[in-house]
Design an enzyme around this catalytic site. Structure first.
Site, PDB file in Angstrom:
ATOM      1  N   LYS A 114       0.823  -1.217   0.000  1.00  0.00           N
ATOM      2  CA  LYS A 114       0.000   0.000   0.000  1.00  0.00           C
ATOM      3  C   LYS A 114       0.849   1.256   0.000  1.00  0.00           C
ATOM      4  CE  LYS A 114      -4.432  -1.520   1.670  1.00  0.00           C
ATOM      5  NZ  LYS A 114      -5.535  -1.368   2.594  1.00  0.00           N
ATOM      6  N   LYS A 198      -4.557  -8.908  -7.288  1.00  0.00           N
ATOM      7  CA  LYS A 198      -5.776  -9.071  -6.484  1.00  0.00           C
ATOM      8  C   LYS A 198      -6.877  -8.134  -6.987  1.00  0.00           C
ATOM      9  CE  LYS A 198      -5.916  -7.278  -2.385  1.00  0.00           C
ATOM     10  NZ  LYS A 198      -5.724  -6.838  -1.018  1.00  0.00           N
ATOM     11  N   LYS A 201     -10.371  -2.409  -4.772  1.00  0.00           N
ATOM     12  CA  LYS A 201     -11.154  -1.195  -5.002  1.00  0.00           C
ATOM     13  C   LYS A 201     -10.296  -0.067  -5.529  1.00  0.00           C
ATOM     14  CE  LYS A 201     -12.089  -1.702  -0.126  1.00  0.00           C
ATOM     15  NZ  LYS A 201     -12.996  -1.515   0.969  1.00  0.00           N
TER      16      LYS A 201
HETATM   17  P1  TYM Z   1     -10.744  -4.607   3.427  1.00  0.00           P
HETATM   18  O1  TYM Z   1     -11.721  -3.516   3.700  1.00  0.00           O
HETATM   19  O2  TYM Z   1      -9.603  -4.313   2.535  1.00  0.00           O
HETATM   20  O3  TYM Z   1     -11.495  -5.868   2.848  1.00  0.00           O
HETATM   21  C1  TYM Z   1     -12.650  -6.403   3.476  1.00  0.00           C
HETATM   22  C2  TYM Z   1     -12.620  -7.912   3.377  1.00  0.00           C
HETATM   23  O4  TYM Z   1     -12.597  -8.314   2.005  1.00  0.00           O
HETATM   24  C3  TYM Z   1     -11.524  -9.232   1.784  1.00  0.00           C
HETATM   25  N1  TYM Z   1     -11.006  -9.039   0.409  1.00  0.00           N
HETATM   26  C4  TYM Z   1     -10.833 -10.023  -0.476  1.00  0.00           C
HETATM   27  N2  TYM Z   1     -11.060 -11.350  -0.388  1.00  0.00           N
HETATM   28  C5  TYM Z   1     -10.797 -12.099  -1.493  1.00  0.00           C
HETATM   29  N3  TYM Z   1     -10.320 -11.571  -2.657  1.00  0.00           N
HETATM   30  C6  TYM Z   1     -10.077 -10.252  -2.776  1.00  0.00           C
HETATM   31  N4  TYM Z   1      -9.628  -9.758  -3.921  1.00  0.00           N
HETATM   32  C7  TYM Z   1     -10.331  -9.411  -1.646  1.00  0.00           C
HETATM   33  N5  TYM Z   1     -10.206  -8.074  -1.431  1.00  0.00           N
HETATM   34  C8  TYM Z   1     -10.621  -7.873  -0.156  1.00  0.00           C
HETATM   35  C9  TYM Z   1     -10.491  -8.869   2.843  1.00  0.00           C
HETATM   36  O5  TYM Z   1      -9.630  -9.959   3.098  1.00  0.00           O
HETATM   37  C10 TYM Z   1     -11.363  -8.526   4.034  1.00  0.00           C
HETATM   38  O6  TYM Z   1     -11.728  -9.697   4.736  1.00  0.00           O
HETATM   39  N6  TYM Z   1      -7.950  -4.665   7.580  1.00  0.00           N
HETATM   40  C11 TYM Z   1      -9.179  -5.118   7.007  1.00  0.00           C
HETATM   41  C12 TYM Z   1     -10.409  -4.629   7.746  1.00  0.00           C
HETATM   42  C13 TYM Z   1     -10.401  -4.868   9.224  1.00  0.00           C
HETATM   43  C14 TYM Z   1     -10.670  -6.100   9.871  1.00  0.00           C
HETATM   44  C15 TYM Z   1     -10.592  -5.813  11.267  1.00  0.00           C
HETATM   45  C16 TYM Z   1     -10.945  -7.382   9.422  1.00  0.00           C
HETATM   46  C17 TYM Z   1     -10.192  -3.931  10.188  1.00  0.00           C
HETATM   47  N7  TYM Z   1     -10.306  -4.491  11.412  1.00  0.00           N
HETATM   48  C18 TYM Z   1     -10.802  -6.812  12.215  1.00  0.00           C
HETATM   49  C19 TYM Z   1     -11.145  -8.375  10.377  1.00  0.00           C
HETATM   50  C20 TYM Z   1     -11.075  -8.088  11.746  1.00  0.00           C
HETATM   51  C21 TYM Z   1      -9.285  -4.569   5.572  1.00  0.00           C
HETATM   52  O7  TYM Z   1      -8.672  -3.598   5.248  1.00  0.00           O
HETATM   53  O8  TYM Z   1     -10.207  -5.196   4.809  1.00  0.00           O
END
Ligand code: TYM
Length: 333
Positions: A114, A198, A201
Protein backbone atom coordinates in the site's frame (compact mmCIF):
# COMPACT_ATOMS: atom_id res chain seq x y z
CA UNK A 1 -19.86 -24.88 19.40
CA UNK A 2 -20.82 -21.24 19.60
CA UNK A 3 -18.37 -18.84 18.05
CA UNK A 4 -17.72 -15.18 18.74
CA UNK A 5 -17.27 -13.66 15.33
CA UNK A 6 -15.71 -10.28 14.59
CA UNK A 7 -14.81 -8.86 11.21
CA UNK A 8 -14.48 -5.51 9.52
CA UNK A 9 -14.67 -3.88 6.11
CA UNK A 10 -13.26 -0.47 5.20
CA UNK A 11 -15.72 2.13 3.95
CA UNK A 12 -13.60 3.24 1.04
CA UNK A 13 -16.15 2.77 -1.73
CA UNK A 14 -16.36 0.29 -4.60
CA UNK A 15 -17.02 -2.83 -2.54
CA UNK A 16 -16.51 -5.64 -5.02
CA UNK A 17 -16.87 -9.34 -5.72
CA UNK A 18 -13.58 -10.06 -3.90
CA UNK A 19 -14.95 -8.49 -0.71
CA UNK A 20 -18.16 -10.45 -1.19
CA UNK A 21 -16.72 -13.90 -1.93
CA UNK A 22 -13.70 -13.51 0.37
CA UNK A 23 -15.57 -12.08 3.34
CA UNK A 24 -19.16 -10.81 3.26
CA UNK A 25 -20.72 -14.04 1.92
CA UNK A 26 -19.13 -15.85 4.87
CA UNK A 27 -20.40 -13.19 7.28
CA UNK A 28 -23.91 -14.03 6.08
CA UNK A 29 -23.45 -17.78 6.64
CA UNK A 30 -22.06 -17.14 10.13
CA UNK A 31 -24.90 -14.72 10.89
CA UNK A 32 -27.39 -17.41 9.85
CA UNK A 33 -26.06 -19.90 12.40
CA UNK A 34 -28.01 -19.07 15.55
CA UNK A 35 -25.25 -20.35 17.82
CA UNK A 36 -22.87 -17.58 16.77
CA UNK A 37 -22.54 -14.11 18.22
CA UNK A 38 -21.51 -11.90 15.33
CA UNK A 39 -20.12 -8.39 15.18
CA UNK A 40 -19.52 -6.73 11.81
CA UNK A 41 -17.72 -3.43 11.87
CA UNK A 42 -17.45 -0.64 9.31
CA UNK A 43 -13.82 0.24 10.02
CA UNK A 44 -13.84 3.97 9.36
CA UNK A 45 -10.73 4.61 11.48
CA UNK A 46 -8.84 2.27 9.16
CA UNK A 47 -10.19 4.16 6.14
CA UNK A 48 -8.51 7.43 7.15
CA UNK A 49 -5.02 5.89 6.97
CA UNK A 50 -5.37 7.10 3.38
CA UNK A 51 -6.77 10.58 2.68
CA UNK A 52 -10.57 10.57 2.37
CA UNK A 53 -13.05 13.15 1.17
CA UNK A 54 -15.29 14.04 4.12
CA UNK A 55 -18.63 13.70 2.32
CA UNK A 56 -17.64 10.57 0.46
CA UNK A 57 -16.50 8.96 3.70
CA UNK A 58 -19.87 9.69 5.30
CA UNK A 59 -21.67 8.11 2.32
CA UNK A 60 -19.32 5.15 2.20
CA UNK A 61 -19.91 4.36 5.88
CA UNK A 62 -23.65 4.15 5.19
CA UNK A 63 -23.09 2.27 1.93
CA UNK A 64 -20.95 -0.36 3.67
CA UNK A 65 -23.63 -0.88 6.32
CA UNK A 66 -26.23 -1.07 3.52
CA UNK A 67 -24.08 -3.68 1.74
CA UNK A 68 -23.93 -5.85 4.87
CA UNK A 69 -27.72 -5.74 5.22
CA UNK A 70 -28.43 -6.12 1.48
CA UNK A 71 -26.16 -9.18 1.38
CA UNK A 72 -28.21 -10.86 4.10
CA UNK A 73 -26.75 -9.90 7.49
CA UNK A 74 -29.65 -9.43 9.87
CA UNK A 75 -29.07 -6.40 12.11
CA UNK A 76 -31.54 -7.92 14.56
CA UNK A 77 -29.18 -10.82 15.08
CA UNK A 78 -25.70 -9.40 14.45
CA UNK A 79 -24.18 -6.17 15.70
CA UNK A 80 -23.40 -3.74 12.86
CA UNK A 81 -21.61 -0.52 13.81
CA UNK A 82 -18.89 1.87 12.76
CA UNK A 83 -15.57 1.78 14.57
CA UNK A 84 -15.15 5.50 15.28
CA UNK A 85 -18.29 5.45 17.46
CA UNK A 86 -16.64 3.18 20.04
CA UNK A 87 -13.66 4.96 21.63
CA UNK A 88 -12.13 1.76 23.00
CA UNK A 89 -10.83 0.80 19.54
CA UNK A 90 -8.45 3.75 19.35
CA UNK A 91 -7.48 3.53 23.01
CA UNK A 92 -6.79 -0.20 22.74
CA UNK A 93 -4.78 0.41 19.62
CA UNK A 94 -2.51 2.86 21.46
CA UNK A 95 -1.95 0.46 24.34
CA UNK A 96 -1.17 -2.44 22.00
CA UNK A 97 1.14 -0.31 19.88
CA UNK A 98 3.23 0.19 23.03
CA UNK A 99 3.60 -3.61 23.32
CA UNK A 100 4.20 -4.57 19.70
CA UNK A 101 7.83 -4.47 18.51
CA UNK A 102 8.50 -2.53 15.32
CA UNK A 103 10.18 -5.61 13.87
CA UNK A 104 6.83 -7.37 13.76
CA UNK A 105 5.25 -4.49 11.86
CA UNK A 106 8.18 -4.23 9.47
CA UNK A 107 7.27 -7.69 8.20
CA UNK A 108 3.73 -6.72 7.13
CA UNK A 109 3.55 -7.16 3.38
CA UNK A 110 0.32 -5.20 2.95
CA UNK A 111 1.97 -2.03 4.27
CA UNK A 112 4.75 -2.47 1.70
CA UNK A 113 2.20 -2.90 -1.09
CA UNK A 114 0.00 0.00 0.00
CA UNK A 115 2.83 2.41 0.77
CA UNK A 116 4.36 1.71 -2.65
CA UNK A 117 7.73 3.13 -3.60
CA UNK A 118 7.50 6.29 -1.53
CA UNK A 119 7.34 4.73 1.93
CA UNK A 120 8.47 7.95 3.62
CA UNK A 121 5.27 9.67 2.54
CA UNK A 122 2.90 6.98 3.83
CA UNK A 123 1.05 7.90 7.03
CA UNK A 124 2.15 6.50 10.38
CA UNK A 125 -1.47 5.30 10.65
CA UNK A 126 -1.02 3.09 7.61
CA UNK A 127 2.07 1.58 9.22
CA UNK A 128 0.38 0.76 12.53
CA UNK A 129 -2.95 -0.16 10.93
CA UNK A 130 -2.61 -3.89 11.81
CA UNK A 131 -2.45 -2.91 15.50
CA UNK A 132 -5.79 -1.13 15.26
CA UNK A 133 -7.09 -4.31 13.65
CA UNK A 134 -5.74 -6.34 16.59
CA UNK A 135 -7.47 -3.95 18.99
CA UNK A 136 -10.77 -4.38 17.09
CA UNK A 137 -10.63 -8.14 17.44
CA UNK A 138 -9.20 -8.48 20.95
CA UNK A 139 -11.65 -6.05 22.59
CA UNK A 140 -14.50 -8.45 21.82
CA UNK A 141 -12.75 -11.72 22.79
CA UNK A 142 -13.48 -12.86 19.23
CA UNK A 143 -12.84 -16.56 18.75
CA UNK A 144 -13.09 -16.52 14.95
CA UNK A 145 -12.37 -13.86 12.34
CA UNK A 146 -13.67 -14.40 8.79
CA UNK A 147 -11.46 -12.65 6.22
CA UNK A 148 -9.98 -13.03 2.76
CA UNK A 149 -6.49 -14.44 2.29
CA UNK A 150 -4.85 -11.00 2.20
CA UNK A 151 -5.58 -10.47 5.92
CA UNK A 152 -3.93 -13.69 7.09
CA UNK A 153 -0.68 -12.04 8.16
CA UNK A 154 -2.57 -9.38 10.15
CA UNK A 155 -4.38 -12.13 12.05
CA UNK A 156 -1.12 -13.88 12.86
CA UNK A 157 0.14 -10.55 14.22
CA UNK A 158 -3.06 -10.23 16.30
CA UNK A 159 -2.38 -13.62 17.86
CA UNK A 160 1.23 -12.68 18.61
CA UNK A 161 0.20 -9.36 20.17
CA UNK A 162 -2.42 -11.09 22.37
CA UNK A 163 0.13 -13.60 23.61
CA UNK A 164 2.77 -10.94 24.26
CA UNK A 165 0.33 -8.77 26.25
CA UNK A 166 -0.71 -11.74 28.39
CA UNK A 167 2.92 -12.64 29.04
CA UNK A 168 4.17 -9.09 29.69
CA UNK A 169 1.41 -8.46 32.24
CA UNK A 170 1.22 -11.96 33.59
CA UNK A 171 -2.49 -12.28 32.81
CA UNK A 172 -2.81 -15.63 31.13
CA UNK A 173 -5.69 -15.85 28.64
CA UNK A 174 -6.87 -12.26 29.23
CA UNK A 175 -6.57 -11.45 25.53
CA UNK A 176 -7.88 -14.33 23.45
CA UNK A 177 -5.86 -15.34 20.38
CA UNK A 178 -8.48 -15.65 17.58
CA UNK A 179 -8.66 -18.24 14.82
CA UNK A 180 -8.76 -16.94 11.27
CA UNK A 181 -11.65 -18.21 9.14
CA UNK A 182 -10.20 -18.14 5.65
CA UNK A 183 -11.82 -20.30 3.01
CA UNK A 184 -9.48 -23.00 1.76
CA UNK A 185 -10.33 -22.25 -1.85
CA UNK A 186 -11.11 -19.02 -3.64
CA UNK A 187 -10.13 -16.80 -0.71
CA UNK A 188 -8.22 -14.52 -3.06
CA UNK A 189 -10.27 -13.26 -6.00
CA UNK A 190 -8.10 -11.79 -8.73
CA UNK A 191 -8.53 -8.85 -11.11
CA UNK A 192 -10.58 -9.57 -14.26
CA UNK A 193 -7.84 -7.88 -16.26
CA UNK A 194 -4.78 -9.53 -14.70
CA UNK A 195 -4.98 -12.91 -12.99
CA UNK A 196 -1.83 -12.18 -10.99
CA UNK A 197 -3.24 -9.05 -9.32
CA UNK A 198 -5.78 -9.07 -6.48
CA UNK A 199 -9.23 -7.68 -7.31
CA UNK A 200 -9.11 -4.34 -5.55
CA UNK A 201 -11.15 -1.20 -5.00
CA UNK A 202 -8.14 0.94 -5.77
CA UNK A 203 -7.49 -0.50 -9.26
CA UNK A 204 -7.92 2.46 -11.65
CA UNK A 205 -9.69 0.22 -14.18
CA UNK A 206 -13.32 -0.37 -13.29
CA UNK A 207 -13.26 -3.31 -15.73
CA UNK A 208 -10.91 -5.12 -13.35
CA UNK A 209 -13.67 -5.75 -10.79
CA UNK A 210 -17.38 -6.45 -10.38
CA UNK A 211 -18.68 -3.83 -7.97
CA UNK A 212 -21.53 -4.86 -5.70
CA UNK A 213 -23.48 -1.89 -7.08
CA UNK A 214 -23.00 -2.87 -10.75
CA UNK A 215 -26.09 -3.33 -12.90
CA UNK A 216 -26.83 -6.55 -14.78
CA UNK A 217 -25.54 -5.01 -18.03
CA UNK A 218 -22.33 -3.83 -16.40
CA UNK A 219 -21.71 -7.32 -14.99
CA UNK A 220 -22.32 -8.96 -18.38
CA UNK A 221 -20.04 -6.46 -20.11
CA UNK A 222 -17.21 -6.87 -17.59
CA UNK A 223 -17.29 -10.67 -17.80
CA UNK A 224 -17.35 -10.45 -21.60
CA UNK A 225 -14.22 -8.27 -21.49
CA UNK A 226 -12.42 -10.33 -18.81
CA UNK A 227 -8.95 -11.49 -19.82
CA UNK A 228 -8.56 -15.17 -20.74
CA UNK A 229 -5.98 -17.23 -22.60
CA UNK A 230 -6.17 -18.98 -25.94
CA UNK A 231 -6.49 -22.61 -24.81
CA UNK A 232 -9.67 -24.55 -24.13
CA UNK A 233 -10.75 -25.09 -20.52
CA UNK A 234 -8.97 -28.15 -19.04
CA UNK A 235 -10.58 -31.14 -17.30
CA UNK A 236 -8.22 -31.22 -14.32
CA UNK A 237 -7.16 -28.58 -11.84
CA UNK A 238 -3.42 -29.38 -12.23
CA UNK A 239 -3.69 -28.11 -15.80
CA UNK A 240 -4.68 -24.67 -14.49
CA UNK A 241 -1.13 -24.06 -13.30
CA UNK A 242 0.27 -20.97 -15.04
CA UNK A 243 -3.22 -20.07 -16.30
CA UNK A 244 -4.18 -17.50 -13.63
CA UNK A 245 -7.05 -15.88 -15.56
CA UNK A 246 -8.70 -19.23 -16.32
CA UNK A 247 -8.25 -20.32 -12.71
CA UNK A 248 -9.77 -17.08 -11.44
CA UNK A 249 -12.91 -17.21 -13.62
CA UNK A 250 -13.47 -20.89 -12.80
CA UNK A 251 -12.87 -20.10 -9.12
CA UNK A 252 -15.40 -17.26 -9.13
CA UNK A 253 -17.98 -19.52 -10.77
CA UNK A 254 -17.35 -22.29 -8.20
CA UNK A 255 -17.35 -19.93 -5.25
CA UNK A 256 -20.56 -18.10 -6.10
CA UNK A 257 -22.34 -21.44 -6.59
CA UNK A 258 -20.69 -23.02 -3.53
CA UNK A 259 -19.38 -25.92 -5.57
CA UNK A 260 -15.94 -27.51 -5.92
CA UNK A 261 -13.55 -26.52 -8.68
CA UNK A 262 -13.64 -30.13 -9.89
CA UNK A 263 -17.39 -29.95 -10.37
CA UNK A 264 -16.95 -26.76 -12.41
CA UNK A 265 -14.21 -28.42 -14.48
CA UNK A 266 -16.53 -31.35 -15.17
CA UNK A 267 -19.08 -28.85 -16.46
CA UNK A 268 -16.71 -26.83 -18.67
CA UNK A 269 -13.71 -29.10 -19.41
CA UNK A 270 -12.97 -29.05 -23.15
CA UNK A 271 -15.27 -26.09 -23.78
CA UNK A 272 -14.34 -22.56 -24.81
CA UNK A 273 -14.22 -19.50 -22.61
CA UNK A 274 -17.27 -18.08 -24.36
CA UNK A 275 -19.38 -20.89 -22.79
CA UNK A 276 -17.97 -20.25 -19.33
CA UNK A 277 -18.33 -16.48 -19.69
CA UNK A 278 -21.96 -16.60 -20.69
CA UNK A 279 -22.85 -18.95 -17.79
CA UNK A 280 -20.74 -16.94 -15.36
CA UNK A 281 -22.38 -13.66 -16.38
CA UNK A 282 -25.82 -15.25 -15.84
CA UNK A 283 -24.95 -16.66 -12.43
CA UNK A 284 -23.25 -13.47 -11.27
CA UNK A 285 -26.05 -11.20 -12.39
CA UNK A 286 -28.66 -13.42 -10.74
CA UNK A 287 -26.74 -13.40 -7.43
CA UNK A 288 -25.28 -9.88 -7.41
CA UNK A 289 -28.09 -7.82 -9.01
CA UNK A 290 -30.57 -8.40 -6.16
CA UNK A 291 -27.89 -7.25 -3.69
CA UNK A 292 -27.11 -4.25 -5.87
CA UNK A 293 -30.82 -3.31 -6.09
CA UNK A 294 -31.21 -3.62 -2.33
CA UNK A 295 -28.09 -1.48 -1.65
CA UNK A 296 -29.50 1.24 -3.92
CA UNK A 297 -32.80 1.13 -2.06
CA UNK A 298 -31.26 1.17 1.41
CA UNK A 299 -28.65 3.82 0.71
CA UNK A 300 -31.31 6.53 0.49
CA UNK A 301 -32.80 5.59 3.82
CA UNK A 302 -30.38 7.52 6.04
CA UNK A 303 -32.67 7.36 9.01
CA UNK A 304 -32.80 3.57 8.98
CA UNK A 305 -29.06 3.10 8.40
CA UNK A 306 -28.08 5.64 11.05
CA UNK A 307 -30.40 3.95 13.52
CA UNK A 308 -28.85 0.51 12.86
CA UNK A 309 -25.34 1.93 13.25
CA UNK A 310 -26.23 3.81 16.46
CA UNK A 311 -27.90 0.78 18.04
CA UNK A 312 -24.98 -1.41 17.02
CA UNK A 313 -22.50 1.08 18.51
CA UNK A 314 -24.40 1.03 21.80
CA UNK A 315 -24.15 -2.76 22.01
CA UNK A 316 -20.51 -2.80 20.90
CA UNK A 317 -19.64 -0.12 23.46
CA UNK A 318 -21.01 -2.29 26.26
CA UNK A 319 -18.63 -5.12 25.36
CA UNK A 320 -15.53 -3.15 24.35
CA UNK A 321 -15.95 -0.58 27.14
CA UNK A 322 -15.70 -3.30 29.79
CA UNK A 323 -12.69 -4.93 28.18
CA UNK A 324 -10.73 -1.71 27.86
CA UNK A 325 -11.36 -0.89 31.55
CA UNK A 326 -9.97 -4.29 32.56
CA UNK A 327 -7.04 -3.78 30.22
CA UNK A 328 -6.21 -0.41 31.80
CA UNK A 329 -6.43 -1.87 35.27
CA UNK A 330 -4.00 -4.64 34.29
CA UNK A 331 -1.54 -2.05 33.02
CA UNK A 332 -1.70 -0.02 36.22
CA UNK A 333 -3.89 2.94 35.22
P1 TYM B 1 -10.74 -4.61 3.43
O1 TYM B 1 -11.72 -3.52 3.70
O2 TYM B 1 -9.60 -4.31 2.53
O3 TYM B 1 -11.49 -5.87 2.85
C1 TYM B 1 -12.65 -6.40 3.48
C2 TYM B 1 -12.62 -7.91 3.38
O4 TYM B 1 -12.60 -8.31 2.01
C3 TYM B 1 -11.52 -9.23 1.78
N1 TYM B 1 -11.01 -9.04 0.41
C4 TYM B 1 -10.83 -10.02 -0.48
N2 TYM B 1 -11.06 -11.35 -0.39
C5 TYM B 1 -10.80 -12.10 -1.49
N3 TYM B 1 -10.32 -11.57 -2.66
C6 TYM B 1 -10.08 -10.25 -2.78
N4 TYM B 1 -9.63 -9.76 -3.92
C7 TYM B 1 -10.33 -9.41 -1.65
N5 TYM B 1 -10.21 -8.07 -1.43
C8 TYM B 1 -10.62 -7.87 -0.16
C9 TYM B 1 -10.49 -8.87 2.84
O5 TYM B 1 -9.63 -9.96 3.10
C10 TYM B 1 -11.36 -8.53 4.03
O6 TYM B 1 -11.73 -9.70 4.74
N6 TYM B 1 -7.95 -4.67 7.58
C11 TYM B 1 -9.18 -5.12 7.01
C12 TYM B 1 -10.41 -4.63 7.75
C13 TYM B 1 -10.40 -4.87 9.22
C14 TYM B 1 -10.67 -6.10 9.87
C15 TYM B 1 -10.59 -5.81 11.27
C16 TYM B 1 -10.94 -7.38 9.42
C17 TYM B 1 -10.19 -3.93 10.19
N7 TYM B 1 -10.31 -4.49 11.41
C18 TYM B 1 -10.80 -6.81 12.22
C19 TYM B 1 -11.15 -8.37 10.38
C20 TYM B 1 -11.08 -8.09 11.75
C21 TYM B 1 -9.28 -4.57 5.57
O7 TYM B 1 -8.67 -3.60 5.25
O8 TYM B 1 -10.21 -5.20 4.81
Amino acid sequence: MSKKIFSGVQPTGNLHLGNYLGAIKNFVDLNNDEQNECIFCVVDLHAITIKQDKDELKNNIRETAATFIASGIDPGRSIIFNQSKVYAHAEGSWILSCMAPMGWLNRMTQFKEKAGKDKEKASVGLYIYPILMASDILLYDATHVPVGEDQKQHLELTRDIAQKFNKDFDCEDFLKAPEPLIKKNFSRIMSLKDGLKKMSKSDPSDLSRINLTDTKDEIINKIKKAKTDSFPIPNEDQKLKDRPEAENLLGIYSSILDQTLNKTLEEFGGKNFSDLKSQLADVLSSKISPISDEIKKLINDYEYLDKILAEGAGKAEEIAGKKILEMKKIIGF
